[in-house]
Design an enzyme around this catalytic site. Sequence first.
Site, mmCIF file in Angstrom:
data_model
loop_
_atom_site.group_PDB
_atom_site.id
_atom_site.type_symbol
_atom_site.label_atom_id
_atom_site.label_comp_id
_atom_site.label_asym_id
_atom_site.label_seq_id
_atom_site.Cartn_x
_atom_site.Cartn_y
_atom_site.Cartn_z
ATOM 1 C CG ASP A 1 4.612 4.518 26.590
ATOM 2 O OD1 ASP A 1 5.195 4.343 25.500
ATOM 3 O OD2 ASP A 1 4.930 5.433 27.384
ATOM 4 C CB SER A 2 3.881 3.440 21.123
ATOM 5 O OG SER A 2 4.327 2.095 21.115
ATOM 6 C CG ASP B 1 7.121 1.409 27.447
ATOM 7 O OD1 ASP B 1 8.122 1.600 28.146
ATOM 8 O OD2 ASP B 1 6.864 2.064 26.412
ATOM 9 C CE LYS C 1 10.520 1.441 26.004
ATOM 10 N NZ LYS C 1 10.092 2.816 26.311
ATOM 11 C CD GLU D 1 9.062 7.348 27.889
ATOM 12 O OE1 GLU D 1 8.961 8.575 28.103
ATOM 13 O OE2 GLU D 1 8.394 6.745 27.027
ATOM 14 C CD GLU E 1 11.607 8.083 21.127
ATOM 15 O OE1 GLU E 1 11.369 7.367 22.116
ATOM 16 O OE2 GLU E 1 10.715 8.534 20.370
HETATM 17 O O1 KIV Z 1 6.462 2.725 23.421
HETATM 18 C C1 KIV Z 1 7.188 2.647 22.420
HETATM 19 O O2 KIV Z 1 6.759 2.244 21.339
HETATM 20 C C2 KIV Z 1 8.571 3.075 22.553
HETATM 21 C C3 KIV Z 1 9.342 3.297 21.303
HETATM 22 C C4 KIV Z 1 10.485 4.179 21.529
HETATM 23 C C5 KIV Z 1 9.799 2.034 20.664
HETATM 24 O O3 KIV Z 1 9.044 3.235 23.629
#
Ligand code: KIV
Length: 280
Positions: free
Chosen positions: A61-62, A100, A130, A132, A198
Amino acid sequence: MSDQPSPYGSAPRAQQATRVRISHLKQMKVDGQKWAMLTAYDMYSAAIFEEAGIPVLLVGDSAGNNVYGNENTLSVTVDELIPLVRAVTRSTQRALVIADLPFGAYQASVEQCFNTAVRFMKEAGAHAVKLEGGIEVLPQVEKLASSGIPVMAHIGFTPQLEHQLGGYRVQGRGEDAQRLIDSAKAFEAVGAFAILIEMVPGDVGGAITAAVSIPTVGIGAGNQCDAQVLVWQDMAGLRTGRLPRFVKQYADLRSILHTAARDFAGEVEAGTFPGPEHTF
Ligand code: KIV
């Protein structure tokens, strides 16, 4: 032990034809073999990283900051990420591609999480997802894992919770370390295939890694994690300004691109490009 051939071996990694599977990553932990993960958001970067031997690519999501120019990761949407994930899965053959789940697309309920993850698998061809958070998202992880969707849990500093955490801060100091170890174990118990950690002290990254039998992927979590991840624009030196301490720049791509663009403009302005060799 996996019954599939390892994606690695004596041949150069780029020549291996086997798709990296979560079973390979688990076996690499058993073998003490570390691996690298990079973010990727487009065809060329994904293909180059795979060719360079990066076994796992994360469409993070970056992308919110690094592709769409947002201030943080909070506003990027599922609809914005899906085409990027599709570009990465289409342009790679061996890398395991993780999508993500963005902020707001999985926290509301197990059903919301499942539906979002399924979109990434069906519409974009993601191999895993993924998400969080801490134990509040355990039911979501359990549902995905039990539905055949490999899921990586992201703990420690979780950028989607930036406002609740009071900014970009190292997590897991002092007594808080045990909370992170416990959540990693809980994620393993409900079926997560890996844990991304992280911004925690190095010894906490090591303690979490020792406490679980699934791979850990560190970013600012010390060198005892089973794998390491960086955002590719950070790794390759595209980003300007103050960098987080955990970033190492392996190239100065910004200068290379700057020089190329400046030279192109200069030649156009001088009338020397296109030359006869570029003219029909
Ligand atoms: O979205 C992202 O780039 C991440 C980083 C921690 C790699 O989750």
